[in-house]
Design an enzyme around this catalytic site. Structure first.
Site, PDB file in Angstrom:
ATOM      1  NE  ARG A  63     -52.468 -14.579  -9.780  1.00 14.35           N
ATOM      2  CZ  ARG A  63     -52.606 -15.362  -8.730  1.00 14.35           C
ATOM      3  NH1 ARG A  63     -53.500 -15.083  -7.827  1.00 14.35           N
ATOM      4  NH2 ARG A  63     -51.848 -16.412  -8.560  1.00 14.35           N
ATOM      5  CD  GLU A 100     -45.406 -22.007  -5.444  1.00  9.82           C
ATOM      6  OE1 GLU A 100     -44.758 -21.074  -4.960  1.00  9.82           O
ATOM      7  OE2 GLU A 100     -46.421 -21.847  -6.143  1.00  9.82           O
TER       8      GLU A 100
END
Length: 180
Positions: A63, A100
């Site tokens: 992105r 994460e």
């Protein structure tokens, strides 16, 4: 429709329990699909850096490419991708980091950025800061000057932007969300 004050948070979808239960995913797709909002978002970055000498915008896979390429074009700068390991031809250097949800590795080609080049490091979101810090480590190994690490969204409660600042980076995000 677009005559109220512009607030990016109004254009970012929050998707609960994705990619796993308890996580709220901040989706910029809704920001990108509206041509007015997408243009406004790129304009925010352009106006921030327009009077700063920038040699290249470095966008983080994937992105960061969406924001970084039009920003580089508008700033009359080069665009250099930081990709997931194994996606770039030629001579590369790589950096492993924790996500994460696991481990990953990013890489950059070594032949485009020269020592002392002034760059902006771009991604869509700062959560743990792991991806951006790995990219910054690659750039520091190439001895370029990171003018700023920037994103659309910061999730300050997760601590990534603090980790980036603690590492010596100047960090900017245009909006933030509390919590995960």
């Amino acid at each position: 429709m677009h005559d109220t004050p512009f607030d990016l948070t109004n254009h970012i979808r929050s998707i609960p329990d994705w990619p796993k239960k308890g996580v709220i995913f901040r989706d910029i797709s809704s920001l990108l699909e509206d041509r007015f909002v997408f243009r406004k978002t790129i304009d925010l970055f352009v106006h921030r850096y327009f009077s700063t000498r920038i040699d290249a915008v470095v966008g983080i896979d994937a992105r960061g490419f969406i924001i970084g390429a039009p920003l580089a074009y508008e700033l009359n700068a080069g665009f250099v991708p930081v990709r997931k390991k194994g996606k770039l031809p030629g001579e590369t250097i790589s950096e492993a980091y924790s996500l994460e949800y696991g481990q990953a590795e990013v890489e950059i080609q070594t032949d485009w950025l020269h020592k002392g080049a002034r760059i902006i490091l771009i991604d869509d979101l700062i959560a743990t800061g792991g991806t951006m810090l790995a990219a910054a480590n690659l750039l520091q190994r190439l001895k370029v000057e990171i003018v700023e690490a920037a994103a659309i969204i910061d999730l300050p409660d997760i601590g990534g932007s603090k980790k980036l600042r603690d590492s010596g980076l100047k960090v900017h995000a245009f909006c933030e969300f509390e919590g995960d």
